[in-house]
Design an enzyme around this catalytic site. Structure first.
Site, PDB file in Angstrom:
ATOM      1  N   GLU A  50      -5.101  -7.349  15.052  1.00  0.00           N
ATOM      2  CA  GLU A  50      -4.566  -6.036  14.703  1.00  0.00           C
ATOM      3  C   GLU A  50      -5.687  -4.993  14.784  1.00  0.00           C
ATOM      4  OE1 GLU A  50      -1.021  -4.540  11.821  1.00  0.00           O
ATOM      5  OE2 GLU A  50      -2.641  -5.579  10.822  1.00  0.00           O
ATOM      6  N   GLU A  86      10.524  -4.728   4.638  1.00  0.00           N
ATOM      7  CA  GLU A  86      10.605  -6.122   4.202  1.00  0.00           C
ATOM      8  C   GLU A  86      10.294  -6.249   2.717  1.00  0.00           C
ATOM      9  OE1 GLU A  86       9.012  -5.014   6.846  1.00  0.00           O
ATOM     10  OE2 GLU A  86       8.990  -6.467   8.503  1.00  0.00           O
ATOM     11  N   LYS A 117       8.821  -0.830  13.776  1.00  0.00           N
ATOM     12  CA  LYS A 117       9.379  -0.424  12.477  1.00  0.00           C
ATOM     13  C   LYS A 117      10.396   0.696  12.666  1.00  0.00           C
ATOM     14  CE  LYS A 117       5.466  -1.304   9.303  1.00  0.00           C
ATOM     15  NZ  LYS A 117       4.566  -0.689   8.332  1.00  0.00           N
ATOM     16  N   GLY A 140      -4.987  -2.296   5.276  1.00  0.00           N
ATOM     17  CA  GLY A 140      -4.200  -3.447   4.806  1.00  0.00           C
ATOM     18  C   GLY A 140      -4.895  -4.777   5.052  1.00  0.00           C
ATOM     19  N   ARG A 141      -5.366  -4.971   6.269  1.00  0.00           N
ATOM     20  CA  ARG A 141      -5.970  -6.277   6.601  1.00  0.00           C
ATOM     21  C   ARG A 141      -7.375  -6.425   6.045  1.00  0.00           C
ATOM     22  NH1 ARG A 141      -4.850  -3.017  10.600  1.00  0.00           N
ATOM     23  NH2 ARG A 141      -6.411  -2.225  12.057  1.00  0.00           N
ATOM     24  N   HIS A 184      -5.735 -34.375  17.365  1.00  0.00           N
ATOM     25  CA  HIS A 184      -4.689 -35.271  17.860  1.00  0.00           C
ATOM     26  C   HIS A 184      -3.561 -34.504  18.521  1.00  0.00           C
ATOM     27  CE1 HIS A 184      -6.531 -38.744  15.890  1.00  0.00           C
ATOM     28  NE2 HIS A 184      -7.010 -37.803  15.094  1.00  0.00           N
ATOM     29  N   LYS A 221       0.846  -1.198   0.000  1.00  0.00           N
ATOM     30  CA  LYS A 221       0.000   0.000   0.000  1.00  0.00           C
ATOM     31  C   LYS A 221       0.884   1.250   0.000  1.00  0.00           C
ATOM     32  CE  LYS A 221      -3.586   2.089   2.894  1.00  0.00           C
ATOM     33  NZ  LYS A 221      -4.556   1.865   3.965  1.00  0.00           N
TER      34      LYS A 221
END
Ligand code: G6Q
Length: 545
Positions: A356, A214, A507, A270-271, A387, A208
């Site tokens: 978030e 990263e 960040k 973003g999410r 399990h 965005k």
């Protein structure tokens, strides 16, 4: 306008008093006293069926929770979001992921401008590009067709695309490979590209802001990898890189032609962006028609959320139930357990969406909250979890509400597999709710010393969500259901689900530490003694090799 803080609202006080009685009720009694409970406490919308009868609620609990929604101004909040008001108050932005899936004919205004035509213009551009790539009309620099697509992005620019690709793999172009690189750990890039031919590979740089450390680091490595593989001509970049971003300037500075940039807007968080151009990799995998079907699924759930009365409103009910356990029973987590292997990344996706969004400690007005906000979401697909960690859900000391997600029809039937899968999920919710009493265990002739170990107290709540099959539309409905459930919770907690300042501090600190790690001269460190020591140790260890 809400004037009373959450814990001062009448419904909250009534729920606190009601909880004192309700916590002693057992699902065994609730079902025994109401033979139709399992049919009554259900709701269906847009083809999703929710059975919430195995929750520790009575009719009064539901009525009080609905009252809480009303007193919290949920209706006004929903309307404000859908109208394009700037409900993300700390960033002064509208929140309009719903506009991303609105039909072409709709009109949704931000600052007086209808945004729906722009949304469809981008979708059309994505579809045209997708058709060219999938048909082979789009060629790589050396004239070969594209066989591999790698999405480079992180957080909201990664988790949605990864989840959707995995979820809809059955609909994807099997002759192509799809990879996702997010982590700045170089291994992520190396492993994703090791078997790929650069001449057949397309990178989608999804960011965005187009500044995320990263993603930019991975994009630079991808560029270097491509140039190395294709003879070094910078012109090759244009044929192998496209961008998804809101930042045209930075895209162009990276060397990507803005003609090959797919845009979105600051009113898409973003999410909440997997159905924007951030979903380009999804569209390339499943094709434009399936992508549009997914958007239609989202839209159906949006319409349900926007218009249905709260008592019949799936996201509202799920959000309220979550508040009941989180704030009254003190449950700290919610387990999301899809009985559909294609949904294996769904819990990870929901972690970002929910945590978030609602991992906040101050109200919209900036006052500290005096109640718990977001629970921790986690989970794995069934039957695998049965399990391993289900033991704790059945017999541990914590109360963990579970969401079981189930489909009536498998995408690829195989013998008896699906019936066995279904028998398992139904058995789990039954066992959690009703357990196995000491008397039952004894009556089986169990050795007395083992009875307490083999008894299950039950009364462990779950929702079961049942749909026909996992289609693109169903995935859209499911994601929108959780988006709006998260919204419902945030509205009641009176927090802002749409900012993420917590991500920013890390960040900023990383930007400060990086030069200290890389500098040739030993830097003067001004952190705490632990951080200083770790930096020094790392510098020594990397110099030693
Ligand atoms: C999501 C968050 C965060 C964001 C990433 C990537 O809601 O804001 O996860 O999506 O930090 O950001 P960019 O898309 O700007 O690279």
């Amino acid at each position: 306008m809400i004037t009373k803080s959450l814990t001062q609202r009448l419904a909250w006080k009534a729920l606190t008093a009601h909880h004192r009685k309700a916590k002693g009720l057992h699902l065994r009694e609730l079902f025994a006293n109401d033979p139709k409970r399992g049919e009554r406490l259900t709701v269906e919308a847009a083809g999703l069926f929710l059975d919430f009868s195995k929750n520790r609620v009575t009719d009064q609990t539901i009525a009080l929770l609905l009252q809480l929604a009303k007193e919290s101004g949920l209706r006004a909040r929903i309307n404000a979001m859908f109208r394009g008001e700037k409900v993300n108050v700390t960033e002064n932005r509208a929140v309009l992921h719903a506009a991303l899936r609105a039909p072409r004919s709709a009109s949704i205004r931000v600052d007086g401008k209808n945004v729906v035509p722009e949304v469809h213009a981008v979708l059309d551009k994505m579809a045209a590009f997708t058709d060219r790539v999938r048909s082979g009309a789009w060629k790589g620099y050396s004239g070969k067709r594209i066989k591999n697509v790698v999405n480079i992005g992180i957080g909201g620019s990664d988790l949605g695309p990864v989840m959707a690709y995995e979820a809809l793999k059955n609909y994807s172009a099997r002759g192509m490979t799809f990879g996702f690189v997010s982590n700045v750990d170089g291994i992520d890039f190396v492993e994703a590209t090791r078997a790929l031919d650069p001449a057949e590979t397309l990178f989608i740089v999804s960011s965005k802001t187009f500044t995320t450390m990263e993603t930019m680091t991975n994009a630079q490595s991808a560029r270097a990898w491509l140039l190395k593989g294709l003879g070094g001509n910078p012109k090759s970049v244009a044929k192998h890189f496209v961008a998804v971003s809101t930042n045209a300037e930075k895209v162009s500075a990276f060397g990507i032609d803005t003609a090959n940039m797919f845009g979105f807007w600051d009113w898409v968080g973003g999410r909440y962006s997997m159905d924007s151009a951030i979903g380009l990799s999804t569209m390339l995998a499943i094709g434009p028609d399936h992508f549009r079907a997914m958007l239609d699924g989202f839209h159906q759930m949006d319409e349900h959320f926007r218009t249905a009365p709260f008592a019949k409103n799936l996201p509202v009910l799920m959000g309220l139930l979550s508040i009941w356990y989180n704030d009254f029973f003190g449950s700290q987590t919610v387990a999301v357990l899809p009985y559909e292997n294609y949904l294996k990344r769904f819990p990870a996706y929901l972690q970002q969406l929910a945590m978030e969004s609602n991992g906040k400690r101050v109200t919209l007005e900036g006052k500290p909250v005096n109640y718990d906000t977001s629970p921790i979401y986690w989970g794995e697909p069934g039957t695998n979890g049965q399990h391993s960690f289900y033991q704790l859900i059945h017999q541990g000391t914590r109360l963990i509400p579970c969401d079981f997600i189930v489909f009536a029809r498998p995408l690829t039937p195989l013998g008896r597999h699906h019936d066995i899968l279904l028998a398992n999920v139904l058995a789990q919710s039954e066992a959690l709710a009703f357990g196995k009493t000491t008397a039952e265990v004894k009556s089986e002739g169990t050795l007395p010393g083992l009875v307490p170990h083999r008894a299950f107290d039950g009364n462990r709540p779950s929702n079961t969500l049942l749909a026909d099959r996992l289609t693109p539309a169903t995935l859209g409905k499911l994601v929108a259901l959780y988006e709006h459930s998260v919204f419902t919770q945030g509205a009641i907690w009176n927090i802002n689900p749409f900012d993420q300042w917590g991500v920013e501090l890390g960040k900023a600190l990383a930007q400060r530490i990086l030069p200290e790690i890389e500098s040739k001269v030993i830097p003067k460190l001004k952190h705490d003694s632990s951080t200083n020591n770790l930096i020094r140790r790392y510098r020594k260890m990397k110099a030693a090799k």
